[in-house]
Write an enzyme that holds these catalytic residues in place. Sequence first.
Site, short mmCIF file in Angstrom:
data_model
loop_
_atom_site.label_atom_id
_atom_site.label_comp_id
_atom_site.label_asym_id
_atom_site.label_seq_id
_atom_site.Cartn_x
_atom_site.Cartn_y
_atom_site.Cartn_z
N LEU A 10 -9.46 -22.35 8.96
CA LEU A 10 -9.46 -23.45 9.93
C LEU A 10 -8.27 -24.36 9.67
O LEU A 10 -8.11 -24.89 8.57
CB LEU A 10 -10.76 -24.26 9.84
N ALA A 11 -7.44 -24.50 10.69
CA ALA A 11 -6.20 -25.28 10.53
C ALA A 11 -5.93 -26.11 11.76
O ALA A 11 -4.79 -26.35 12.14
CB ALA A 11 -5.05 -24.32 10.26
N ARG A 17 -4.01 -38.98 9.25
CA ARG A 17 -3.66 -39.83 8.11
C ARG A 17 -2.39 -39.39 7.39
O ARG A 17 -1.88 -40.09 6.54
CB ARG A 17 -4.85 -39.89 7.13
N LYS A 24 -0.73 -30.78 9.84
CA LYS A 24 -1.04 -31.02 8.42
C LYS A 24 -0.87 -29.78 7.55
O LYS A 24 -0.28 -29.86 6.47
CB LYS A 24 -2.47 -31.56 8.28
N THR A 83 -16.64 -28.02 13.26
CA THR A 83 -16.24 -26.86 12.45
C THR A 83 -16.80 -25.53 12.99
O THR A 83 -16.13 -24.51 12.94
CB THR A 83 -16.62 -27.05 10.98
N GLY A 143 -20.91 -33.18 2.76
CA GLY A 143 -22.24 -32.66 3.04
C GLY A 143 -22.94 -32.37 1.71
O GLY A 143 -22.31 -31.91 0.77
C1 UD1 Z 1 -16.78 -30.67 6.20
C2 UD1 Z 1 -18.23 -30.23 6.05
C3 UD1 Z 1 -18.86 -30.99 4.88
C4 UD1 Z 1 -18.06 -30.74 3.61
C5 UD1 Z 1 -16.58 -31.12 3.83
C6 UD1 Z 1 -15.76 -30.68 2.65
C7 UD1 Z 1 -18.98 -29.64 8.30
C8 UD1 Z 1 -19.78 -30.08 9.47
N1 UD1 Z 1 -18.93 -30.49 7.27
O1 UD1 Z 1 -16.84 -32.06 6.54
O2 UD1 Z 1 -20.18 -30.53 4.68
O3 UD1 Z 1 -18.59 -31.47 2.54
O4 UD1 Z 1 -16.06 -30.44 4.99
O5 UD1 Z 1 -14.46 -31.14 2.78
O6 UD1 Z 1 -18.44 -28.57 8.30
N2 UD1 Z 1 -11.68 -28.46 11.87
C9 UD1 Z 1 -11.18 -27.78 12.95
N3 UD1 Z 1 -11.67 -28.01 14.17
C10 UD1 Z 1 -12.69 -28.89 14.40
C11 UD1 Z 1 -13.19 -29.59 13.30
C12 UD1 Z 1 -12.68 -29.36 12.04
O7 UD1 Z 1 -10.27 -26.94 12.77
O8 UD1 Z 1 -13.11 -29.02 15.56
C13 UD1 Z 1 -11.15 -28.19 10.53
C14 UD1 Z 1 -10.41 -29.38 9.97
O9 UD1 Z 1 -9.03 -29.29 10.23
C15 UD1 Z 1 -10.66 -29.27 8.48
C16 UD1 Z 1 -11.99 -28.58 8.40
O10 UD1 Z 1 -12.21 -27.95 9.65
O11 UD1 Z 1 -9.69 -28.45 7.84
C17 UD1 Z 1 -13.12 -29.54 8.06
O12 UD1 Z 1 -13.27 -30.48 9.10
P1 UD1 Z 1 -13.56 -32.01 8.82
O13 UD1 Z 1 -13.71 -32.70 10.11
O14 UD1 Z 1 -12.57 -32.56 7.86
O15 UD1 Z 1 -14.99 -31.91 8.14
P2 UD1 Z 1 -15.63 -32.92 7.14
O16 UD1 Z 1 -16.22 -34.04 7.91
O17 UD1 Z 1 -14.68 -33.24 6.05
#
Ligand code: UD1
Length: 452
Positions: A10-11, A17, A24, A83, A143
């Site tokens: 996932l990127a 930030r 990123k 995610t 989480g």
């Molecule tokens: C996520 C986890 C959380 C975990 C944390 C660890 C979920 C719902 N939560 O939270 O349990 O403790 O990571 O760091 O998965 N991304 C996409 N598209 C999206 C959303 C996210 O590509 O629509 C990618 C982001 O770029 C990132 C990753 O998925 O690399 C995680 O997404 P992020 O929104 O940072 O999740 P957290 O809230 O940190």
Amino acid sequence: MARTCLSLILAAGEGTRMRSNLPKVLHEVANIPMVSHVMRVCSAAESDEVAVVAGKGSELVIDVVEKENTSASVHVQTERLGTAHAVLAAREAIEQGCDDILILFGDTPLLTPETLTQMREVLSDGAAIVVVGFYANDPTGYGRLLEDGDKLIAIREHAEATEEERSIKFCNGGIMGLSGEHALVLLDAVDNKNAKGEYYLTDVVEFANSKSLSVKALEAPEAELIGVNTRNGLAEVEMLWQNTARKKLMASGVTMQAPETVFLSADTIIEPDVELEPNVVFGPKVVVKSGAKIKAFSHFEGVVVGENADIGPFARLRPGSVLASNTKVGNFVEVKNAKVHEGAKINHLSYVGDAEIGSKTNIGAGTITCNYDGMNKHKTTIGAGAFIGSNSALVAPVTIGDGAYVASGSVITDDVPGDALGIGRGRQANKEGMGEEIRTRNAALKAERSAK
Ligand code: UD1
Ligand code: CA
């Protein structure tokens, strides 16, 4: 391993930030993009397929991903809805039906292949899901992993967790393995009825439990799971990466007087019995062969340094250079795109660019290859056993034969045949008594002025 594996990275994060125009995951650690680190870990863990989910700036991500692995696929998540939604952007790749599906993040470059291998072992033992967790000193924002014995029951996002659940320190590192057999059923079951209105990947855990599928948590070191969100975070991950790489090199037989001042790239190769003095920087594509000594404040990019070479202090070696064994490159010498043969010496204050220097040739202090005419680059070829006197300018294209001498201070515009002496400067003339004459004249002028 007989089982096939798809790694899904996932990127699509916006990386707000980072305050950057660059996506990123393209910010670099050890001179390669973070997403490339993750892709290399996938290859090292023998992942058969790699799929990357990109968002904003996807064209740039596609370029980097394809350069890293021509068979990797890139999927674009146009809206950032969570995610699980991101994972499903790569539905096509998942439908191909690999046995193991590893879901990784493109901004966690310190991940190791060992962790991926362990995840695959848990899947091959029959788990439908394996979640990689770590113990956090401060679990805020992560989480939480809710376990019952060795079963993982649920992952509760921080925003949804009760006070009691928030006291749990075992956290979701974010990366997860799914058995290919169940992956799409699990992912399609995720909805967005939660605090953030997002499709949480983490919800697959509770759903799998409701279907009596086996779900496990696997602990990994926290450092491996560090995600980069800011430039400060990037520097911290860089420091951790460098420390690990320095330790590995020293363990393999490289001496470093001040390891914390030596900077390596992801592809740096340094053979055993190389000695590194403090403050040395290795840019991309550098190989240093056994027995070489690298003195302080030297900078390398795109160069092969031969066995027992003696480099620096203050040497700058630039791309396309190959230094054979027993060569010497001393202080304030810049070498670019040059082949320097066995035992040749360039000891002081020189620029050698687009050149070939024969074996045992000595390049005197201050020699410059004038390789650029303002539009084109030209080559300087110097044979074996030649001697270039100090402060010579060699105007390329030019060839100096084996065993030739060039007189100090020459501007060499024509080829010098083998064993000849090339002199390209005004002839010296001595004028008897002229020194005394000048001194007298100057003294008279000074007296005249001070009398006014
Ligand atoms: C996520 C986890 C959380 C975990 C944390 C660890 C979920 C719902 N939560 O939270 O349990 O403790 O990571 O760091 O998965 N991304 C996409 N598209 C999206 C959303 C996210 O590509 O629509 C990618 C982001 O770029 C990132 C990753 O998925 O690399 C995680 O997404 P992020 O929104 O940072 O999740 P957290 O809230 O940190
Ligand atoms: Ca995050």
